[in-house]
Design a protein around this motif. Structure first.
Motif, PDB file in Angstrom:
ATOM      1  N   GLY A 104       8.734  21.794  62.617  1.00  0.00           N
ATOM      2  CA  GLY A 104       8.378  20.664  61.750  1.00  0.00           C
ATOM      3  C   GLY A 104       9.388  19.541  61.845  1.00  0.00           C
ATOM      4  O   GLY A 104       9.020  18.363  61.979  1.00  0.00           O
ATOM      5  N   LEU A 105      10.672  19.878  61.783  1.00  0.00           N
ATOM      6  CA  LEU A 105      11.704  18.851  61.903  1.00  0.00           C
ATOM      7  C   LEU A 105      11.705  18.262  63.311  1.00  0.00           C
ATOM      8  O   LEU A 105      11.879  17.054  63.489  1.00  0.00           O
ATOM      9  CB  LEU A 105      13.075  19.448  61.573  1.00  0.00           C
ATOM     10  CG  LEU A 105      14.259  18.481  61.652  1.00  0.00           C
ATOM     11  CD1 LEU A 105      14.051  17.276  60.758  1.00  0.00           C
ATOM     12  CD2 LEU A 105      15.558  19.198  61.286  1.00  0.00           C
ATOM     13  N   ALA A 106      11.487  19.097  64.320  1.00  0.00           N
ATOM     14  CA  ALA A 106      11.430  18.595  65.696  1.00  0.00           C
ATOM     15  C   ALA A 106      10.298  17.581  65.863  1.00  0.00           C
ATOM     16  O   ALA A 106      10.460  16.554  66.536  1.00  0.00           O
ATOM     17  CB  ALA A 106      11.249  19.754  66.672  1.00  0.00           C
ATOM     18  N   SER A 107       9.160  17.842  65.230  1.00  0.00           N
ATOM     19  CA  SER A 107       8.031  16.917  65.368  1.00  0.00           C
ATOM     20  C   SER A 107       8.287  15.604  64.628  1.00  0.00           C
ATOM     21  O   SER A 107       7.832  14.546  65.067  1.00  0.00           O
ATOM     22  CB  SER A 107       6.740  17.574  64.866  1.00  0.00           C
ATOM     23  OG  SER A 107       6.827  17.867  63.490  1.00  0.00           O
ATOM     24  N   ILE A 108       9.014  15.650  63.490  1.00  0.00           N
ATOM     25  CA  ILE A 108       9.368  14.414  62.798  1.00  0.00           C
ATOM     26  C   ILE A 108      10.322  13.586  63.652  1.00  0.00           C
ATOM     27  O   ILE A 108      10.166  12.367  63.794  1.00  0.00           O
ATOM     28  CB  ILE A 108       9.991  14.717  61.423  1.00  0.00           C
ATOM     29  CG1 ILE A 108       8.916  15.220  60.451  1.00  0.00           C
ATOM     30  CG2 ILE A 108      10.655  13.469  60.843  1.00  0.00           C
ATOM     31  CD1 ILE A 108       9.447  15.593  59.090  1.00  0.00           C
ATOM     32  N   LEU A 109      11.316  14.242  64.237  1.00  0.00           N
ATOM     33  CA  LEU A 109      12.240  13.528  65.114  1.00  0.00           C
ATOM     34  C   LEU A 109      11.508  12.968  66.332  1.00  0.00           C
ATOM     35  O   LEU A 109      11.807  11.868  66.806  1.00  0.00           O
ATOM     36  CB  LEU A 109      13.367  14.466  65.550  1.00  0.00           C
ATOM     37  CG  LEU A 109      14.294  14.937  64.415  1.00  0.00           C
ATOM     38  CD1 LEU A 109      15.247  16.010  64.919  1.00  0.00           C
ATOM     39  CD2 LEU A 109      15.065  13.776  63.825  1.00  0.00           C
ATOM     40  N   ASN A 110      10.528  13.707  66.827  1.00  0.00           N
ATOM     41  CA  ASN A 110       9.710  13.233  67.945  1.00  0.00           C
ATOM     42  C   ASN A 110       8.903  11.993  67.543  1.00  0.00           C
ATOM     43  O   ASN A 110       8.603  11.138  68.389  1.00  0.00           O
ATOM     44  CB  ASN A 110       8.770  14.350  68.404  1.00  0.00           C
ATOM     45  CG  ASN A 110       8.034  13.997  69.676  1.00  0.00           C
ATOM     46  OD1 ASN A 110       8.639  13.682  70.689  1.00  0.00           O
ATOM     47  ND2 ASN A 110       6.711  14.055  69.625  1.00  0.00           N
ATOM     48  N   ALA A 111       8.559  11.902  66.249  1.00  0.00           N
ATOM     49  CA  ALA A 111       7.779  10.761  65.761  1.00  0.00           C
ATOM     50  C   ALA A 111       8.592   9.473  65.718  1.00  0.00           C
ATOM     51  O   ALA A 111       8.035   8.413  65.400  1.00  0.00           O
ATOM     52  CB  ALA A 111       7.216  11.059  64.371  1.00  0.00           C
ATOM     53  N   THR A 112       9.886   9.533  66.053  1.00  0.00           N
ATOM     54  CA  THR A 112      10.666   8.299  66.181  1.00  0.00           C
ATOM     55  C   THR A 112      10.415   7.608  67.522  1.00  0.00           C
ATOM     56  O   THR A 112      10.911   6.494  67.732  1.00  0.00           O
ATOM     57  CB  THR A 112      12.175   8.583  66.045  1.00  0.00           C
ATOM     58  OG1 THR A 112      12.601   9.454  67.109  1.00  0.00           O
ATOM     59  CG2 THR A 112      12.506   9.225  64.700  1.00  0.00           C
ATOM     60  N   THR A 113       9.644   8.232  68.397  1.00  0.00           N
ATOM     61  CA  THR A 113       9.383   7.638  69.717  1.00  0.00           C
ATOM     62  C   THR A 113       8.847   6.206  69.630  1.00  0.00           C
ATOM     63  O   THR A 113       9.312   5.329  70.375  1.00  0.00           O
ATOM     64  CB  THR A 113       8.413   8.527  70.524  1.00  0.00           C
ATOM     65  OG1 THR A 113       8.998   9.817  70.705  1.00  0.00           O
ATOM     66  CG2 THR A 113       8.119   7.925  71.883  1.00  0.00           C
ATOM     67  N   PRO A 114       7.865   5.895  68.739  1.00  0.00           N
ATOM     68  CA  PRO A 114       7.400   4.501  68.666  1.00  0.00           C
ATOM     69  C   PRO A 114       8.493   3.518  68.267  1.00  0.00           C
ATOM     70  O   PRO A 114       8.444   2.353  68.657  1.00  0.00           O
ATOM     71  CB  PRO A 114       6.287   4.558  67.609  1.00  0.00           C
ATOM     72  CG  PRO A 114       5.806   5.966  67.637  1.00  0.00           C
ATOM     73  CD  PRO A 114       7.037   6.774  67.905  1.00  0.00           C
ATOM     74  N   VAL A 115       9.479   3.964  67.479  1.00  0.00           N
ATOM     75  CA  VAL A 115      10.588   3.080  67.118  1.00  0.00           C
ATOM     76  C   VAL A 115      11.334   2.655  68.377  1.00  0.00           C
ATOM     77  O   VAL A 115      11.555   1.457  68.630  1.00  0.00           O
ATOM     78  CB  VAL A 115      11.563   3.786  66.148  1.00  0.00           C
ATOM     79  CG1 VAL A 115      12.727   2.859  65.811  1.00  0.00           C
ATOM     80  CG2 VAL A 115      10.839   4.226  64.881  1.00  0.00           C
ATOM     81  N   PHE A 116      11.725   3.644  69.176  1.00  0.00           N
ATOM     82  CA  PHE A 116      12.434   3.343  70.421  1.00  0.00           C
ATOM     83  C   PHE A 116      11.545   2.551  71.380  1.00  0.00           C
ATOM     84  O   PHE A 116      12.022   1.658  72.097  1.00  0.00           O
ATOM     85  CB  PHE A 116      12.886   4.641  71.095  1.00  0.00           C
ATOM     86  CG  PHE A 116      13.944   5.389  70.332  1.00  0.00           C
ATOM     87  CD1 PHE A 116      15.179   4.818  70.090  1.00  0.00           C
ATOM     88  CD2 PHE A 116      13.701   6.666  69.855  1.00  0.00           C
ATOM     89  CE1 PHE A 116      16.167   5.504  69.396  1.00  0.00           C
ATOM     90  CE2 PHE A 116      14.677   7.362  69.158  1.00  0.00           C
ATOM     91  CZ  PHE A 116      15.912   6.778  68.925  1.00  0.00           C
TER      92      PHE A 116
END
Length: 315
Positions: A104-116
């Motif tokens: 779950g935490l890994a997927s939230i961190l992965n959701a920062t991709t659009p920011v980058f």
């Protein structure tokens, strides 16, 4: 990384949204499959098997469909860099991270991709510049993903800092790959050939690393569930996913493409409710609404709707 251009990225068509949802389903499953496989397989072995299975499947499909692969050395060098940024590096970072933090935490961190992606696209492209609606959309999407998965996973933040930084580094790598990968459309390479070339180079890049670090000949034979998870992550979450990836990238641009990371937790929650009898909670609906708002902002649907409303009132 040189600046590249593509067609202006306005609102996506219904077909493009359908492909994006299919990609979200394929990639969303990778967290589940990885969660099973990491119990028996070390990081580099799992990642190498994932791309090797995908490469075998895509090369076979290209041969059956008589789709020619590129022959120029410069093109294969570009595919090699794409394979490093889009497969070898982020896959290894995420799988290693999942050995230490929850999915779950890994997927939230992965959701920062659009920011980058939005920041990189602003600096490296001429037609995907940052604006207030994109920024608001990213914030809404990130908050929505966190609400959807549950704030309780944030209690782990700081506990395994290196694993969390690895997942963030993977998100940055995905973002750079999305920008770099736009050039393959202008090279006249089909999405299937591009995907096949990318995972083939990834397989070659990872092979010596996997043999040196994991020494897989020392591993015990994995159980059936692990084998099934590896096949699924190779065929569905990699081979099929990257054909969709390069097709969407060619027609909709990097920013729109990497909105998929907001959709992955939505798909996971809906699949659980439809097929596993899991309950949709109010926070799930709120999170999905926030993600929908974020997507509408970044896709420019909300700005166009607001603009039309203002024009109607002025009349």
């Amino acid at each position: 990384m040189s600046k590249v251009t593509n067609r202006p990225t306005g609102g996506m068509t219904g077909r493009e949204w359908a492909m994006l949802l299919a990609l979200a389903a394929a990639w969303g499953g990778s967290f589940f499959f990885n969660g099973i496989a990491v119990r028996e397989l070390p990081s580099f072995t799992l990642v190498w098997l994932r791309v090797a299975i995908a490469a075998a499947a895509l090369l076979s499909m290209a041969w059956l469909l008589r789709i020619r692969l590129p022959t120029a050395g410069g093109t294969w060098a570009a595919l090699g860099l794409m394979g490093l940024l889009n497969n070898a590096l982020p896959f290894a970072l995420i799988v290693w991270g999942q050995h230490h933090i929850a999915s779950g935490l890994a997927s939230i961190l992965n959701a920062t991709t659009p920011v980058f992606t939005i920041l990189a696209a602003h600096c490296l492209t001429q037609d995907e510049k940052l604006n207030i609606f994109k920024l608001a959309g990213v914030v809404a999407g990130l908050v929505g993903a966190t609400v959807l998965i549950g704030f309780d996973v944030l209690q782990e933040v700081g506990a395994e800092v290196l694993a969390q930084l690895a997942c963030l580094a993977a998100a940055l790598s995905y973002a750079l790959a999305g920008i770099f990968g736009r050039r393959f459309r202008h090279m006249g390479i089909s999405p299937l050939a591009t995907a096949a070339g990318q995972v083939t180079t990834s397989t070659l890049i990872l092979l010596p690393v996997m043999l040196l670090v994991d020494q897989p000949w020392r591993l015990a034979m994995p159980e059936g569930a692990t084998i099934g998870a590896v096949l699924a992550v190779g065929l569905l979450s990699t081979a099929l996913a990257y054909v969709l990836y390069f097709r969407i990238l060619a027609v909709a641009g990097a920013t729109n493409l990497l909105l998929v990371t907001f959709l992955i937790p939505v798909v996971a929650i809906l699949l659980g409710a439809l097929f596993l009898g899991e309950t949709l909670l109010p926070r799930h609906l709120l999170g999905m609404s926030l993600i929908g708002l974020g997507l509408a902002c970044i896709d420019r649907r909300l700005p166009r709707l607001l603009g039309a409303s203002v024009q109607a009132r002025e009349r």
